[in-house]
Every structure is written in C-alpha cells, then in structure tokens.
Design a protein around this motif. Sequence first.
Motif, short mmCIF file in Angstrom:
data_model
loop_
_atom_site.label_atom_id
_atom_site.label_comp_id
_atom_site.label_asym_id
_atom_site.label_seq_id
_atom_site.Cartn_x
_atom_site.Cartn_y
_atom_site.Cartn_z
N PHE A 267 0.83 -1.21 0.00
CA PHE A 267 0.00 0.00 0.00
C PHE A 267 0.87 1.27 0.00
O PHE A 267 2.03 1.22 0.42
CB PHE A 267 -0.94 0.01 1.22
N ASN B 287 0.69 11.73 2.58
CA ASN B 287 0.02 12.98 2.92
C ASN B 287 0.57 14.04 1.99
O ASN B 287 -0.11 14.97 1.59
CB ASN B 287 0.32 13.38 4.36
N CYS C 69 -0.87 1.65 8.19
CA CYS C 69 -1.44 2.98 8.36
C CYS C 69 -2.33 2.97 9.59
O CYS C 69 -3.07 2.00 9.82
CB CYS C 69 -2.24 3.38 7.12
N HIS D 66 8.33 4.61 -1.58
CA HIS D 66 8.27 4.21 -0.17
C HIS D 66 9.34 4.90 0.67
O HIS D 66 9.65 4.44 1.77
CB HIS D 66 8.34 2.69 -0.04
N ARG E 210 14.80 6.42 4.47
CA ARG E 210 13.59 6.56 5.26
C ARG E 210 13.94 6.24 6.72
O ARG E 210 14.65 5.27 6.99
CB ARG E 210 12.54 5.58 4.76
N LYS F 110 9.29 9.17 5.24
CA LYS F 110 9.99 8.90 3.98
C LYS F 110 10.84 10.11 3.61
O LYS F 110 10.58 11.22 4.05
CB LYS F 110 8.96 8.68 2.86
N1 MSS Z 1 6.43 10.29 4.96
C1 MSS Z 1 6.38 11.38 4.18
N2 MSS Z 1 7.52 12.05 3.86
N3 MSS Z 1 5.20 11.87 3.69
C2 MSS Z 1 4.02 11.24 4.01
O1 MSS Z 1 2.98 11.73 3.57
N4 MSS Z 1 2.90 9.43 5.17
C3 MSS Z 1 2.97 8.56 6.32
C4 MSS Z 1 4.26 7.72 6.32
N5 MSS Z 1 5.41 8.51 6.04
C5 MSS Z 1 4.04 10.09 4.83
C6 MSS Z 1 5.31 9.64 5.28
C7 MSS Z 1 1.80 7.64 6.48
S1 MSS Z 1 0.39 8.27 7.19
C8 MSS Z 1 1.90 6.29 6.25
S2 MSS Z 1 0.63 5.23 6.68
C9 MSS Z 1 3.17 5.68 5.72
O2 MSS Z 1 4.13 6.68 5.36
C10 MSS Z 1 2.86 4.86 4.49
O3 MSS Z 1 4.02 4.29 3.98
P1 MSS Z 1 4.07 3.67 2.49
O4 MSS Z 1 5.50 3.41 2.25
O5 MSS Z 1 3.27 2.37 2.55
O6 MSS Z 1 3.41 4.63 1.57
MO1 MSS Z 1 -0.89 6.44 7.81
O7 MSS Z 1 -0.58 6.13 9.53
#
Ligand code: MSS
Length: 380
Positions: free
Chosen positions: A48, A52, A102, A192, A197, A210
């Motif tokens: 997935f 934002n 998430c 991703h 990250r 990220k």
């Molecule tokens: N980081 C950045 N730079 N931007 C945005 O917008 N979002 C959050 C994390 N980190 C963001 C970041 C969210 S909120 C989530 S889950 C995650 O990422 C996802 O991952 P991938 O790789 O699967 O697309 Mo709710 O608690």
Amino acid sequence: AQQTPTADQLVKGKNPKLIVLSQRPVVLETPYDLLVSQPERTSKEILFIRNNVDLPGYNTVEGASLDGWKVEVTGLVDKPFTFEAKELLALPQSEVTMVLQCSGNGRTLYNPRPSGNPWKRGGMGNVTFRGVKLKTLLESKGVKLSEKALYITAHASRQGGAPEFVRSVPIHALENALLALSMNGEPLPAVHGGPVRLVFPGYFGVNNVKWVEKIEFAEAENTTAEQMPRYRVPVIPNTHLPFLPQEPGSRYPYSFTNSRPNWLVNVNSFIFAPLEGQTVEGPYVRVEGVAFNDGIVPIVSVEVSTNGGRTWQKAELATQGKTFSWVRWRATLYLRPGSHEVMARAWDAAGRSQPLDGNLAWNERGYEWNGVMGVKFTVA
Ligand code: MSS
C-alpha cells in the motif's frame, strides 16, 4: 465516463489492481485477496501507499539515487552534524522485518464512517527494511544526546516545493530506529521513501518518515498538523486506558494533553483464509492468518471462534517470541455443511487483546481499528 488512472499509471511498477483511494497525494490500498496471496512478506509491487505529501518525481518502485542526498541531525545533541546518505553504506547494516500499517487501516469498519481515506483492511504489509541504526550513526560520529531530548522529530524533504511533513516519536524509539536504504533486499523504492527513510519498528505507518532530510532531538512534540490534531486519539492523561471512548459521530477538542499520537501499533489479527463469501470443502476447514503487536512483548496466542465469541479454540503459531513482523497462525475446524462465521483474536504476553466490538474505539478520524475480525463463508 471519465477515465480514472490505474495504480500503475500513478506509480510506476505498482500492480494495476491496487485500489486508488486518492490520486494526489497518491494513496493506494492493497486489495485483500492480493495481500493474503503473499502471507510471508509483502512485495513492493503490491505494498500500500499512503502519502500525505507527495515528493515530486518519486512515484516509482525503483530506487532513488543516494548521490547528493544529505540529512541534518540537530537539536538537543552536543555536536549537530550533517551526513551524506552515501556514508551510511560504510557503516554496519541492520535488518528488521516489520509490519508497516497505516493508523487509518480498517477505518471503514467504524460506524458512522469517520472522515479520511476509506481504508478497508489493505492499508498494511509486512516488509524487511535494511540500513543503519540511528544509534549506530550517532556512535560513529561520537555524538551524545542531552538528557532533555525526549522526542525524535523527523522532517521529510521539501524538494520540488513539497509541503512539510513532520512527525515526532518518544526517545524510546531510538532503540530500534533505522535509517532504511533497502526494502525486501532491493533498493528502497522511491515511492516508499527512497533513498533514505527513518523507520521506527512497532510504530504506526505515519511515524515512518519517507525521504528524511532532518532529524531533530527535541524536548517536546512537534506542533505541525500531522502531529496535532491529526494522527491522535482521545485519552485521559496519565491513565492506563488505551483510549477514551467517544460517542460515535461526536466531535472532540484535540489538544496535546487530552489526546495521544498514533504511536505504538495495537494488538491485531487478520484472517487470510477462508476469504469472505468463499465456499470451501468440509468437514475439516483450515483457517489461517496473521497477528502482530508493537513488538515490545511476544504475541502468545491467537484464538478462533465459530459461535460469535462464546467459545474459543487455540490456533497454532508459526513462530514464538518478540518480533516486529507479523506472526502466521492456523487452526483446523470441524464444520458441518452450511454457512459459518469464523472470528479470530490475538493476545500478547502483556495480556493485551482486541475488543469484540471495535467500534468502542470510535474516534472522529477513524484511527487504530483493532476490532475482532469475522469472516462469513460456506462449507460445501
Ligand atoms: N512520509 C512522508 N515524507 N510523507 C508522508 O505523507 N505518510 C505517512 C508515512 N510517512 C508520509 C510519510 C503515512 S500516514 C503512512 S501510513 C506511511 O508513510 C505509508 O508508507 P508507504 O510506504 O506504505 O506509503 Mo498512515 O498512519
């Protein structure tokens, strides 16, 4: 009719079957049948996406160049410094398999439906990140934290005019914090968070920033919208209640003191087979799925019920012990021909489990659903 772009048109290399919840910022849900088809580890093609804030030019599952990527480490440290992402390649590497979920996963199960992306159960995956522990980096630079440093605040890159994205986690998260450069043995996909990250195993998705560009050690939580009022649930301060139950449909005056951030992942379990509406052979029916928590204590049991939760039968766990990964489980049921519903719930060593009625945790943004899952199916 207007043509809406498919997942692979929005993000190069994604499976076209992913469900487009939003085009900009890009939000893609993994259809449940696809998620369960990879029960060990979720591949980059189906994982997935929740943005934002999109980073322009990073909508691909290919890796992103480390060249010229710099990260600043600042705040309550004795010697603030900036490092080149490339330097990380020369430091000892660590690996962690973890659930990335998430905090809005399962949101559509709340009633009435809260605002936000309409996630079913496909806003999660199990992935292996590899890179350098933030602790290791600090040690290699000989940098010490001040005792006043109570939070780690990560800032995402704003290149290409991206709006800010900032999250704070408690300093305890430094224990396992990882500057991830790869995922599932391949360069970390740009979409991703590649090239770098900052991941916090055991913490909800939102905290795993990220395209990290700045890491700040701070005395207080950051005050940007992603920290307050978003990504929080109501609580009574300094109590052991995990959340303060709300009247479904009501509003809440979120503040730093009457709510807490979506930090540690709560106990959860998912049934991977049978799938809703399936017809299976009887009388012996294999039920299987996954369970996980915040990784602080082990998952110790998963139970299944076929009578609405009156009695429960223990499932077998594939692995024992503390882990940030999901744990696979299975049980064999003896069932007569006809319609059935199987339910599953997990327990961890701290005695934490899942509510039979997940709506108890109703909150206006629909975070942290962990109600017991039920699946209706037919035995032939
Ligand atoms: N980081 C950045 N730079 N931007 C945005 O917008 N979002 C959050 C994390 N980190 C963001 C970041 C969210 S909120 C989530 S889950 C995650 O990422 C996802 O991952 P991938 O790789 O699967 O697309 Mo709710 O608690």
